[in-house]
Design an enzyme around this catalytic site. Structure first.
Site, short mmCIF file in Angstrom:
data_model
loop_
_atom_site.label_atom_id
_atom_site.label_comp_id
_atom_site.label_asym_id
_atom_site.label_seq_id
_atom_site.Cartn_x
_atom_site.Cartn_y
_atom_site.Cartn_z
N CYS A 52 0.83 -1.21 0.00
CA CYS A 52 0.00 0.00 0.00
C CYS A 52 0.86 1.26 0.00
O CYS A 52 1.73 1.42 0.85
CB CYS A 52 -0.91 -0.01 1.23
SG CYS A 52 -1.73 1.56 1.50
N CYS A 55 0.42 3.25 3.50
CA CYS A 55 0.80 2.70 4.81
C CYS A 55 2.13 3.29 5.28
O CYS A 55 2.98 3.67 4.47
CB CYS A 55 0.90 1.17 4.72
SG CYS A 55 -0.67 0.33 4.99
N ASN A 77 0.20 15.53 -3.37
CA ASN A 77 -0.14 14.47 -4.32
C ASN A 77 1.00 14.29 -5.34
O ASN A 77 1.45 15.27 -5.95
CB ASN A 77 -1.44 14.84 -5.03
CG ASN A 77 -2.10 13.65 -5.71
OD1 ASN A 77 -1.44 12.89 -6.42
ND2 ASN A 77 -3.40 13.50 -5.49
N ASP A 78 1.46 13.05 -5.49
CA ASP A 78 2.57 12.79 -6.42
C ASP A 78 2.14 12.94 -7.88
O ASP A 78 2.98 13.00 -8.77
CB ASP A 78 3.12 11.37 -6.18
CG ASP A 78 3.65 11.21 -4.75
OD1 ASP A 78 4.46 12.05 -4.33
OD2 ASP A 78 3.24 10.25 -4.07
N ASN A 155 -13.02 10.15 -1.48
CA ASN A 155 -13.58 9.15 -2.39
C ASN A 155 -13.47 7.83 -1.67
O ASN A 155 -12.36 7.42 -1.32
CB ASN A 155 -12.71 9.03 -3.65
CG ASN A 155 -13.14 9.98 -4.72
OD1 ASN A 155 -14.25 10.48 -4.72
ND2 ASN A 155 -12.24 10.21 -5.66
N HIS A 166 -7.00 2.05 1.87
CA HIS A 166 -6.43 2.69 3.06
C HIS A 166 -7.22 3.99 3.33
O HIS A 166 -7.44 4.78 2.40
CB HIS A 166 -4.95 3.02 2.81
CG HIS A 166 -4.22 3.39 4.06
ND1 HIS A 166 -3.24 2.60 4.61
CD2 HIS A 166 -4.37 4.45 4.89
CE1 HIS A 166 -2.80 3.19 5.72
NE2 HIS A 166 -3.47 4.31 5.90
N HIS A 168 -8.35 7.41 3.51
CA HIS A 168 -7.69 8.65 3.10
C HIS A 168 -8.66 9.58 2.39
O HIS A 168 -9.73 9.17 1.95
CB HIS A 168 -6.50 8.35 2.18
CG HIS A 168 -6.92 7.88 0.82
ND1 HIS A 168 -7.34 6.60 0.57
CD2 HIS A 168 -6.99 8.52 -0.37
CE1 HIS A 168 -7.65 6.47 -0.71
NE2 HIS A 168 -7.45 7.63 -1.31
N GLN A 170 -8.63 13.68 0.13
CA GLN A 170 -7.79 14.56 -0.68
C GLN A 170 -8.19 16.00 -0.49
O GLN A 170 -9.30 16.30 -0.05
CB GLN A 170 -7.95 14.20 -2.16
CG GLN A 170 -7.51 12.81 -2.54
CD GLN A 170 -7.42 12.67 -4.05
OE1 GLN A 170 -6.81 13.50 -4.73
NE2 GLN A 170 -8.02 11.63 -4.59
N GLU A 184 -23.06 27.56 -5.77
CA GLU A 184 -23.52 27.81 -4.40
C GLU A 184 -23.16 29.22 -3.93
O GLU A 184 -23.84 29.78 -3.08
CB GLU A 184 -22.94 26.75 -3.45
CG GLU A 184 -23.43 25.36 -3.79
CD GLU A 184 -23.07 24.31 -2.75
OE1 GLU A 184 -22.35 24.63 -1.78
OE2 GLU A 184 -23.48 23.15 -2.92
N LYS A 313 -26.90 3.01 -8.86
CA LYS A 313 -27.69 3.85 -9.75
C LYS A 313 -26.80 4.36 -10.88
O LYS A 313 -25.68 4.80 -10.63
CB LYS A 313 -28.25 5.06 -9.00
CG LYS A 313 -29.00 5.98 -9.93
CD LYS A 313 -29.54 7.20 -9.23
CE LYS A 313 -30.11 8.19 -10.21
NZ LYS A 313 -31.31 7.73 -10.90
N PHE A 314 -27.30 4.29 -12.09
CA PHE A 314 -26.56 4.85 -13.21
C PHE A 314 -27.12 6.22 -13.54
O PHE A 314 -28.33 6.38 -13.62
CB PHE A 314 -26.67 3.94 -14.44
CG PHE A 314 -25.93 2.65 -14.30
CD1 PHE A 314 -24.55 2.62 -14.47
CD2 PHE A 314 -26.58 1.49 -13.95
CE1 PHE A 314 -23.85 1.44 -14.32
CE2 PHE A 314 -25.88 0.30 -13.79
CZ PHE A 314 -24.51 0.27 -13.97
N TYR A 318 -31.40 9.67 -19.85
CA TYR A 318 -32.15 10.90 -19.58
C TYR A 318 -31.37 11.82 -18.66
O TYR A 318 -31.35 13.04 -18.86
CB TYR A 318 -33.51 10.54 -18.96
CG TYR A 318 -34.46 11.70 -18.93
CD1 TYR A 318 -35.13 12.11 -20.09
CD2 TYR A 318 -34.68 12.42 -17.75
CE1 TYR A 318 -35.99 13.20 -20.07
CE2 TYR A 318 -35.55 13.51 -17.73
CZ TYR A 318 -36.19 13.89 -18.89
OH TYR A 318 -37.03 14.97 -18.87
P1 H2U Z 1 -8.23 8.34 -4.55
O1 H2U Z 1 -8.59 9.05 -3.28
O2 H2U Z 1 -9.26 8.59 -5.62
O3 H2U Z 1 -7.94 6.92 -4.33
O4 H2U Z 1 -6.88 8.99 -5.06
C1 H2U Z 1 -5.65 8.82 -4.39
C2 H2U Z 1 -4.66 9.86 -4.84
O5 H2U Z 1 -3.36 9.45 -4.44
C3 H2U Z 1 -4.61 10.08 -6.33
O6 H2U Z 1 -4.97 11.43 -6.59
C4 H2U Z 1 -2.41 9.89 -5.37
C5 H2U Z 1 -3.15 9.82 -6.71
O7 H2U Z 1 -2.67 10.82 -7.58
N1 H2U Z 1 -1.21 9.08 -5.29
C6 H2U Z 1 -0.02 9.64 -4.83
O8 H2U Z 1 0.01 10.85 -4.57
N2 H2U Z 1 1.10 8.86 -4.67
C7 H2U Z 1 1.15 7.54 -4.97
O9 H2U Z 1 2.18 6.91 -4.75
C8 H2U Z 1 -0.02 6.86 -5.56
C9 H2U Z 1 -1.29 7.69 -5.66
ZN ZN Z 2 -2.43 1.03 3.71
#
Ligand code: H2U
Ligand code: ZN
Length: 350
Positions: A52, A55, A77-78, A155, A166, A168, A170, A184, A313-314, A318
């Site tokens: 993971c 982790c 975020n990477d 999400n 895991h 988390h 964002q 809004e 739900k899709f 419509y």
């Molecule tokens: P979700 O919450 O939709 O799972 O997205 C996880 C985010 O984690 C996603 O935006 C980031 C992805 O870019 N990520 C990292 O920053 N580093 C990583 O090593 C893998 C994923």
């Molecule tokens: Zn984990």
């Protein structure tokens, strides 16, 4: 004023936060359901997963290594969708080919070191640390002159595109105000200018009197199914006191937010006795330095599941081409959620 029976006949409902309409077809939810309601066996996950990327102590994409953290942990975020060093600029050809550069910062927030937990299974004291992290990040990101809006979200579940179980969330923060919060901004401002009170404050007051769509409450927050809900089990958490953003919450209110986040998501998990997928997020005033007395902090939950752990739900046909539509009414959904136990199904003795 009320000359129409909305329990029995097709009708449109207006979402005062977006100004948009949805179609409700209550007569259709009485049609017999032929499909199966299957139980889904969820595999137990380990508390630590060496594969993971969230982790503690594990390597992420690009070679960065997570510290051996306990509780919450935040990193940039990477694969950030927005970058802080994007040059300014725009494109405009005849008004039909318009583009603008966009700056921003994206973060990933681990809610716990434990790979195996989710919000509804965490203690309120642990979720409080998530709320504190939201506050710290909101403050820090908002202090950047080029950050004018901060979207905190979660999400949950692979059907919502979540890449990793895991626990988390964002944060995507940006220079411009994104589409949904911008709607809004407009509606809440118009309402406040006309009435001198917040749209959601007045709405909440009426919902507390009607008692038709309420789910869970504590001293500072109320969770309910909004009258205009689009997703089958869509809900909202609204602060009792109108505040523009989470930094205005006091110590007690921060804990109350953690408490209601847990209580609502326990209801969700108990609905189909499965870890319930959703996209959820806070809506707050822009961080462009202006005062927004019309803004009323709230959190939306948009879950896709409809009938069982697997039947979603899709939003197609419509919905894509005309207007979102639902069969089960907001009142029916609220009743079902309300009747569910307050204890998580995994913690009940069966
Ligand atoms: P979700 O919450 O939709 O799972 O997205 C996880 C985010 O984690 C996603 O935006 C980031 C992805 O870019 N990520 C990292 O920053 N580093 C990583 O090593 C893998 C994923
Ligand atoms: Zn984990």
């Amino acid at each position: 004023m009320n000359n129409f029976n909305i329990e029995d006949f097709p009708h449109r409902r207006m979402n005062p936060l977006t100004g948009e309409w949805i179609l409700v077809s209550p007569h259709r939810s009485r049609r017999p359901w032929q499909g199966q309601v299957e139980k889904v066996i969820e595999e137990a996950r380990p508390a630590y997963d060496p594969e993971c990327y969230l982790c503690p102590g594990n390597e992420r994409a690009g070679g960065k290594v997570n510290p051996d953290y306990k509780g919450t942990f935040v990193f940039t975020n990477d694969f950030s969708a927005l970058l802080s060093d994007t040059p300014e600029g725009w494109v405009n050809e005849s008004g039909l080919f318009k583009a603008e550069s966009e700056k921003g910062i994206c973060k990933v927030l681990c809610f716990s070191e434990n790979h195996n937990l989710t919000i509804p299974e965490m203690e309120v004291t642990e979720i409080r640390k998530v709320v504190d992290l939201w506050c710290d990040e909101f403050k820090e990101l908002g202090s950047n002159v080029f950050i004018n809006y901060i979207q905190i979200f979660e999400n949950k579940g692979s059907i919502m595109g979540c890449s990793n179980p895991h626990p988390h969330g964002q944060i995507w923060s940006s220079s411009s105000i994104p589409v949904e919060p911008a709607k809004e901004c407009k509606t809440q401002k118009e309402y406040f200018d006309k009435h001198g009170t917040t749209l959601l404050g007045d709405y909440l007051k009426s919902e507390l009197e009607k008692e038709e769509r309420l789910l869970v409450q504590n001293d500072h927050f109320v969770a309910l199914v909004p009258f205009w809900a689009t997703w089958p089990f869509e809900t909202m958490i609204i602060s009792r006191r109108p505040v523009q953003n989470i930094l205005e919450l006091n110590n007690e209110e921060r804990t109350a937010l953690a408490d209601i986040y847990q209580k609502l998501t326990i209801k969700y998990d108990n609905l189909f006795e499965v870890s319930f997928a959703y996209s959820a997020g806070l809506h707050q005033a822009p961080t462009d330095g202006n005062n927004y007395p019309e803004w009323h902090l709230h959190m939306h939950f948009y879950p896709p599941l409809l009938r069982s752990a697997t039947v979603k739900k899709f939003m197609v046909g419509y919905e894509m081409l005309a207007t979102p539509q639902r069969d089960i009414t907001a009142e029916q959904a609220a009743k079902r959620l309300c009747e569910l136990p307050d204890i998580h199904y995994k913690k009940r003795n069966s």
